[in-house]
Motif scaffolding. Structure first.
Motif, PDB file in Angstrom:
ATOM      1  N   UNK A   1       0.830  -1.210   0.000  1.00 16.91           N
ATOM      2  CA  UNK A   1       0.000   0.000   0.000  1.00 16.91           C
ATOM      3  C   UNK A   1       0.862   1.256   0.000  1.00 16.91           C
ATOM      4  N   UNK A   2       1.952   1.218   0.744  1.00  8.70           N
ATOM      5  CA  UNK A   2       2.871   2.357   0.744  1.00  8.70           C
ATOM      6  C   UNK A   2       3.398   2.601  -0.664  1.00  8.70           C
ATOM      7  N   UNK A   3       3.762   1.524  -1.365  1.00  8.11           N
ATOM      8  CA  UNK A   3       4.256   1.659  -2.742  1.00  8.11           C
ATOM      9  C   UNK A   3       3.167   2.168  -3.676  1.00  8.11           C
ATOM     10  N   UNK A   4       1.935   1.699  -3.490  1.00  5.22           N
ATOM     11  CA  UNK A   4       0.839   2.197  -4.315  1.00  5.22           C
ATOM     12  C   UNK A   4       0.604   3.683  -4.110  1.00  5.22           C
ATOM     13  N   UNK A   5       0.698   4.116  -2.849  1.00  5.28           N
ATOM     14  CA  UNK A   5       0.553   5.541  -2.553  1.00  5.28           C
ATOM     15  C   UNK A   5       1.692   6.340  -3.178  1.00  5.28           C
ATOM     16  N   UNK A   6       2.892   5.771  -3.173  1.00  2.00           N
ATOM     17  CA  UNK A   6       4.031   6.446  -3.802  1.00  2.00           C
ATOM     18  C   UNK A   6       3.808   6.610  -5.302  1.00  2.00           C
ATOM     19  N   UNK A   7       3.327   5.545  -5.953  1.00  4.57           N
ATOM     20  CA  UNK A   7       3.076   5.635  -7.393  1.00  4.57           C
ATOM     21  C   UNK A   7       2.030   6.706  -7.697  1.00  4.57           C
ATOM     22  N   UNK A   8       0.970   6.739  -6.911  1.00  3.19           N
ATOM     23  CA  UNK A   8      -0.047   7.758  -7.113  1.00  3.19           C
ATOM     24  C   UNK A   8       0.497   9.158  -6.888  1.00  3.19           C
ATOM     25  N   UNK A   9       1.338   9.307  -5.869  1.00  2.30           N
ATOM     26  CA  UNK A   9       1.958  10.606  -5.584  1.00  2.30           C
ATOM     27  C   UNK A   9       2.835  11.056  -6.740  1.00  2.30           C
ATOM     28  N   UNK A  10       3.654  10.143  -7.243  1.00  2.00           N
ATOM     29  CA  UNK A  10       4.550  10.489  -8.348  1.00  2.00           C
ATOM     30  C   UNK A  10       3.757  10.830  -9.606  1.00  2.00           C
ATOM     31  N   UNK A  11       2.715  10.027  -9.907  1.00  2.48           N
ATOM     32  CA  UNK A  11       1.921  10.267 -11.115  1.00  2.48           C
ATOM     33  C   UNK A  11       1.160  11.589 -11.018  1.00  2.48           C
ATOM     34  N   UNK A  12       0.498  11.816  -9.893  1.00  2.64           N
ATOM     35  CA  UNK A  12      -0.270  13.051  -9.727  1.00  2.64           C
ATOM     36  C   UNK A  12       0.609  14.285  -9.709  1.00  2.64           C
ATOM     37  N   UNK A  13       1.737  14.197  -8.998  1.00  5.21           N
ATOM     38  CA  UNK A  13       2.638  15.347  -8.901  1.00  5.21           C
ATOM     39  C   UNK A  13       3.255  15.675 -10.256  1.00  5.21           C
ATOM     40  N   UNK A  14       3.684  14.640 -10.984  1.00  6.46           N
ATOM     41  CA  UNK A  14       4.303  14.863 -12.290  1.00  6.46           C
ATOM     42  C   UNK A  14       3.305  15.477 -13.268  1.00  6.46           C
ATOM     43  N   UNK A  15       2.091  14.948 -13.291  1.00  3.72           N
ATOM     44  CA  UNK A  15       1.073  15.472 -14.211  1.00  3.72           C
ATOM     45  C   UNK A  15       0.719  16.915 -13.877  1.00  3.72           C
ATOM     46  N   UNK A  16       0.511  17.194 -12.593  1.00  3.38           N
ATOM     47  CA  UNK A  16       0.173  18.555 -12.169  1.00  3.38           C
ATOM     48  C   UNK A  16       1.309  19.521 -12.471  1.00  3.38           C
ATOM     49  N   UNK A  17       2.541  19.082 -12.221  1.00  2.33           N
ATOM     50  CA  UNK A  17       3.689  19.961 -12.468  1.00  2.33           C
ATOM     51  C   UNK A  17       3.878  20.275 -13.940  1.00  2.33           C
ATOM     52  N   UNK A  18       3.756  19.250 -14.791  1.00  3.02           N
ATOM     53  CA  UNK A  18       3.943  19.468 -16.226  1.00  3.02           C
ATOM     54  C   UNK A  18       2.849  20.353 -16.814  1.00  3.02           C
ATOM     55  N   UNK A  19       1.587  20.074 -16.465  1.00  6.07           N
ATOM     56  CA  UNK A  19       0.504  20.887 -17.002  1.00  6.07           C
ATOM     57  C   UNK A  19       0.553  22.308 -16.451  1.00  6.07           C
ATOM     58  N   UNK A  20       0.892  22.442 -15.173  1.00  5.94           N
ATOM     59  CA  UNK A  20       1.022  23.772 -14.597  1.00  5.94           C
ATOM     60  C   UNK A  20       2.101  24.576 -15.291  1.00  5.94           C
ATOM     61  N   UNK A  21       3.220  23.927 -15.590  1.00  3.26           N
ATOM     62  CA  UNK A  21       4.311  24.593 -16.302  1.00  3.26           C
ATOM     63  C   UNK A  21       3.839  25.052 -17.678  1.00  3.26           C
ATOM     64  N   UNK A  22       3.133  24.176 -18.405  1.00  7.33           N
ATOM     65  CA  UNK A  22       2.675  24.511 -19.754  1.00  7.33           C
ATOM     66  C   UNK A  22       1.658  25.654 -19.730  1.00  7.33           C
ATOM     67  N   UNK A  23       0.745  25.625 -18.770  1.00  6.56           N
ATOM     68  CA  UNK A  23      -0.257  26.691 -18.671  1.00  6.56           C
ATOM     69  C   UNK A  23       0.415  28.038 -18.409  1.00  6.56           C
TER      70      UNK A  23
END
Length: 401
Positions: free
Chosen positions: A341-363
């Motif tokens: 579960x800790x690893x699943x939470x890490x994957x979600x954190x990495x995916x959400x953070x990366x997506x938010x960061x990239x789209x925020x940068x582009x906007x």
């Protein structure tokens, strides 16, 4: 600090954290993975290496956050009710909406409910690092808004950790902790201006809080509230300690925590419902909560948006609050004991953070900056001195000075 140096420091701290996270993923999925895991579980006295980093060194991170919050509350951007209103409303919604989305996704799976706070906080270093990469497209008022929201997020995260991620309590250790805080507060009241007595008190407080059952990092925030701060005083003990801790924390402790916490063996980890809940909470919940709260507060006349910012820029900043890396990884490690579960939470954190960061940068990269008002330019100059005129896009990050 010169404006150019502040901007470079923000950018480098963010890039170093990104590099540490990437290195952890690479090592955890390479032949070095067994050595990586063994090193993290190396027993050093009462704790293993990973817990020394997460419980010990991260207490210094929270000490720095506490110093920043106290300075801003009494002598900075949160010193008046009007200045507090908009970022507090945005931060509150930016924590509540991600938690609600997380709970909606996990539904009735009670095994996962305890992770509701994982997408609630923003990683200041990552978010400001992304802004620093934008140069002139990240004006001072945008950084001020983003950092202030992130600071309040961190306060909320500290409260959540204390209230919801606390093990069985030890009353004698709690009483000792309260006594130590009282002694440190008394030192402040009676005019002690040297830092070393407060640092000794912080070390003792950390040990007492650790024994109490409350997460030991809370000691950092409690200690910070007792450090002397003279209103308008340029070299108070608090500002001096903040200045000295900044490079150690941002270029040492935070990247080390990122390296120790972001390593996920992708071959065995499952994204699943947990990863989806965390990722959607960060990416969707943060932007809806923060941007929606600012829009409603502005329309209702509760708190107007900064005049220097367009709605597109505010939306870009709202996206960047979805970068939850450090705090999300930290809370994920507290929420679950099952490593899967800790690893699943890490994957979600990495995916959400990366997506938010990239789209925020582009906007923000495609946003057309509004003309910088004199008031905004004056605010940047007030923070950085006359050097701010060289680069009006640079402002004080959450740990500068």
């Amino acid at each position: 600090m010169a404006a150019s140096e502040a901007s470079s420091g923000e950018r480098n701290a963010g890039l170093l954290l990104m590099a540490a996270a990437a290195a952890a993923l690479i090592v955890a999925n390479s032949p070095l993975a067994p050595a990586y895991a063994a090193a993290l579980h190396l027993q050093l006295g009462p704790l293993d290496l990973h817990h020394w980093i997460a419980d010990g060194l991260m207490a210094l991170f929270f000490l720095l956050v506490g110093l920043e919050v106290k300075r801003e509350w009494y002598d900075g951007r949160l010193s008046t009710p009007n200045e507090r209103r908009l970022p507090m409303v945005a931060a509150a919604a930016g924590m509540a909406v991600p938690a609600a989305i997380y709970l909606a996704v996990v539904g009735s799976d009670w095994q996962l409910v305890s992770g509701w706070a994982i997408p609630a906080a923003t990683d200041i270093a990552f978010a400001v690092g992304v802004l620093a990469l934008l140069g002139a497209r990240a004006p001072a008022s945008l950084k001020l808004l983003l950092v202030t929201i992130a600071i309040i997020d961190d306060v909320g995260a500290v409260v959540i950790i204390a209230l919801f991620y606390t093990a069985e309590l030890s009353v004698p250790a709690l009483a000792t902790s309260a006594g130590l805080v009282g002694v440190m507060a008394a030192m402040n009241m009676f005019g002690v201006r040297k830092l070393w007595p407060f640092l000794l008190g912080f070390a003792a407080l950390w040990a007492a809080v650790y024994q109490s059952g409350i997460h030991a990092t809370i000691a950092g925030v409690l200690a910070a509230l007792t450090i002397p701060l003279g209103r308008g005083e340029p070299r108070s003990p608090l500002k001096l300690l903040e200045h000295r801790l900044h490079p150690l924390v941002m270029f040492g402790i935070v990247p080390l925590f990122g390296f120790a916490s972001a390593g996920v063996t992708l071959a065995g980890a499952q994204f699943g419902t947990l990863g989806l809940a965390v990722a959607l909470g960060l990416f969707l919940g943060k932007q809806v909560g923060v941007f929606g709260a600012i829009w409603l507060a502005d329309r209702a006349g509760l708190a107007p948006k900064p005049e220097a910012l367009s709605w597109r820029q505010i939306y870009g900043a709202a996206l960047l609050t979805g970068i939850g890396f450090t705090m999300s990884l930290f809370i994920g490690g507290l929420a679950f004991t099952d490593q899967a579960l800790v690893d699943g939470a890490k994957l979600g954190t990495l995916a959400g953070s990366l997506t938010a960061g990239l789209l925020g940068f582009l906007v923000l990269r495609t946003a057309v900056p509004l003309p910088t008002p004199d008031a905004d330019r004056e605010e940047a100059r007030e923070i950085f001195g006359e050097d701010a005129d060289e680069d009006p896009t640079v402002c004080n990050d959450s740990f500068a000075r």
